[in-house]
Design an enzyme around this catalytic site. Structure first.
Site, PDB file in Angstrom:
ATOM      1  N   PHE A 136       0.858  -1.191   0.000  1.00 40.76           N
ATOM      2  CA  PHE A 136       0.000   0.000   0.000  1.00 40.76           C
ATOM      3  C   PHE A 136       0.889   1.234   0.000  1.00 40.76           C
ATOM      4  CE2 PHE A 136      -2.306   3.598   1.600  1.00 40.76           C
ATOM      5  CZ  PHE A 136      -3.442   3.564   0.819  1.00 40.76           C
ATOM      6  N   ASP A 178       9.358   3.240   2.099  1.00 45.16           N
ATOM      7  CA  ASP A 178       8.139   3.984   2.399  1.00 45.16           C
ATOM      8  C   ASP A 178       7.845   3.804   3.890  1.00 45.16           C
ATOM      9  OD1 ASP A 178       5.598   4.936   2.851  1.00 45.16           O
ATOM     10  OD2 ASP A 178       4.696   4.022   1.068  1.00 45.16           O
ATOM     11  N   LYS A 180       2.275  11.173   7.287  1.00 43.40           N
ATOM     12  CA  LYS A 180       1.488  10.882   8.485  1.00 43.40           C
ATOM     13  C   LYS A 180       2.032  11.578   9.749  1.00 43.40           C
ATOM     14  CE  LYS A 180      -1.163   7.060   6.767  1.00 43.40           C
ATOM     15  NZ  LYS A 180      -0.771   5.998   5.880  1.00 43.40           N
TER      16      LYS A 180
HETATM   17  C1  PLP Z   1      -0.976   6.071   4.377  1.00 45.16           C
HETATM   18  C2  PLP Z   1       0.125   5.560   3.519  1.00 45.16           C
HETATM   19  C3  PLP Z   1       0.418   6.141   2.270  1.00 45.16           C
HETATM   20  C4  PLP Z   1      -0.420   7.227   1.657  1.00 45.16           C
HETATM   21  O1  PLP Z   1      -0.478   8.381   2.413  1.00 45.16           O
HETATM   22  P1  PLP Z   1      -1.674   9.430   2.159  1.00 45.16           P
HETATM   23  O2  PLP Z   1      -1.323  10.606   3.021  1.00 45.16           O
HETATM   24  O3  PLP Z   1      -2.945   8.764   2.552  1.00 45.16           O
HETATM   25  O4  PLP Z   1      -1.644   9.773   0.699  1.00 45.16           O
HETATM   26  C5  PLP Z   1       1.499   5.638   1.568  1.00 45.16           C
HETATM   27  N1  PLP Z   1       2.259   4.634   2.044  1.00 45.16           N
HETATM   28  C6  PLP Z   1       2.000   4.057   3.236  1.00 45.16           C
HETATM   29  C7  PLP Z   1       2.893   2.959   3.727  1.00 45.16           C
HETATM   30  C8  PLP Z   1       0.912   4.479   4.013  1.00 45.16           C
HETATM   31  O5  PLP Z   1       0.643   3.883   5.166  1.00 45.16           O
END
Ligand code: PLP
Length: 424
Positions: free
Chosen positions: A141, A227, A269
């Site tokens: 994701f 990520d 986040k």
């Molecule tokens: C939440 C998330 C995203 C996307 O972030 P948004 O601010 O919702 O666009 C990308 N990668 C990971 C691992 C995430 O948990």
């Protein structure tokens, strides 16, 4: 104030139905707690998907927001502003990189990392134009843009949103042999990976997977792109999940063998503690220098309000030693859930790191069991959300105390045991 019923009905009537929320309305938050309009208090065990690691409405972050909001909020990058440079220096020092590129949402930061990786491939690696490939993992994701969903294997995320962006190779997560095989390709420029797969259900890879993956990437002159949007900022018991067993809060000599430095680090986040969207990509000069004026940007990226908030959010992480707290409480949480597992066959597996944990329910992913348990947890004053059908993620704010955690553990145990008894 609107009642819960009224608020839900408004969202149902006027909002696009792109989410399926638990039927609870939140109207106030403070630390580990949130309240509904009727005044019922809940422990928040989602933390807005780990965006509020610092707890709801942390006063230090809120003050920074208020002060900056009254001074200057947005300049665009057409001009310099007097906060951005401080933010950039601060973040580069904390995370140990030479350069940072600020954006707003997580998906934008992932897009930025993909663009940097591709440009680096053509300008530094000499990969023929439009031929660069990036390795990604199954069940990843990384966000919701058209390019990102092009390499998702969740049909909800991708179906009928094509045509898709090419240039991605998908391999099994946590499979070092498959990675090595994929890296043999001449045009492979990067490996994009979550250090723990959050949305997939808190999938924790083998302890040496990230280190081995980064070594392999180095050997093949391919960029290792982490990520850490969900796993970063103290969530897993260290500043970053790639820090392994290092418990410091940054600006340190990380222990070789445990710390795996990515070539590109993606944050979002909790970088801003839930008060304002701030995301960022970090890399050293030899990579970041491929981006020149006019080649990438965002109107709000690096704005004084967001960057001030992020500086304050990172101060909270360090001042309150939240990585250490997450690590300590995470161990207690998992051992309590293991104890539950030994007594209740409804719990199939317990896994996680720091305060990013999951309990897998012993039922088919198509059953509503995990959802029904989350409804009972809500009644008992604790909010969590199922992911992938039968997995419940438990990720409270990291400002939780041990006493609060034990109260939550008893709510979770009691709820699941009662649920099991009533369904037999
Ligand atoms: C939440 C998330 C995203 C996307 O972030 P948004 O601010 O919702 O666009 C990308 N990668 C990971 C691992 C995430 O948990």
């Amino acid at each position: 104030m609107l009642s819960s019923k009224e608020a839900i009905s408004l969202e149902d009537n006027y909002g696009a139905h792109n989410y399926h929320p638990l039927p609870v309305v939140l109207s106030k938050g403070d630390g580990v707690y949130v309240w509904d309009p009727e005044g019922k208090r809940y422990f928040d065990f989602l933390s807005a998907y780990s965006a509020v690691n610092q707890g709801h409405c942390h006063p230090h972050i809120v003050n920074a927001l208020k002060e900056q909001a009254e001074t200057l909020t947005l300049t665009s990058r057409a001009f310099y502003n007097n906060v951005l440079g401080e933010f950039e220096k601060n973040m580069c020092e904390i995370f140990g990189f030479e350069k940072i590129l600020p954006m707003n949402t997580g998906a934008e930061a992932v897009e930025t990392a993909i663009k940097i990786c591709r440009k680096w491939a053509y300008e530094k690696r000499g990969i023929p134009e439009n031929e660069a490939q990036i390795i990604v993992c199954e069940n990843n994701f990384h966000g919701r843009t058209t390019t990102i969903i092009s390499f998702s294997n969740d049909p909800d995320a991708s179906k009928n949103f094509g045509p898709y962006t090419p240039g991605f190779i998908k391999i099994e997560y946590n499979n070092i042999d498959k990675l090595e095989e994929a890296l043999q390709g001449d045009n492979v420029a990067g490996f994009l990976v979550e250090p723990i797969q959050g949305e997939a259900g808190v999938m924790v890879p083998d302890a040496d997977f990230l280190h081995k993956a980064s070594e392999l990437c180095k050997k093949h002159n391919t960029l290792f792109i982490a990520d850490e949007i969900q796993t970063g900022i103290a969530r897993t018991g260290s500043l970053l999940a790639v820090c392994g067993d290092c418990t410091c809060e940054g600006s340190c000599e990380r222990q070789p063998g445990t710390y795996t430095k990515p070539d590109i680090l993606i944050l979002g986040k909790a970088l801003s503690g839930g008060a304002y969207p701030v995301s960022a990509v970090l890399a050293d000069d030899n990579i970041m220098e491929v981006i020149k004026p006019g080649q990438h940007g965002s109107t709000y990226g690096g704005n004084p309000l967001g960057t001030k908030v992020a500086i304050a959010a990172m101060e909270v992480i360090e001042n309150e030693k939240l990585a250490q707290n997450a690590r300590r409480l995470g161990k207690i949480f998992r051992s309590e859930m293991e104890d539950l597992k030994s007594k209740c066959s409804l719990v199939k597996t317990v896994r996680g790191k720091g305060l990013l944990n999951a309990v897998e329910i012993n039922d088919s992913p198509d059953s509503s069991t995990a959802w029904d348990i989350c409804m009972k947890l809500k009644e008992n004053g604790l909010l969590a959300k199922p992911t992938h059908g039968n997995i419940i993620r438990f990720a409270p704010p990291l400002v939780m105390t041990e006493k609060q955690l034990m109260e939550c553990v008893s709510i979770i145990k009691k709820t699941i045991v009662e649920f099991h008894e009533n369904s037999n």
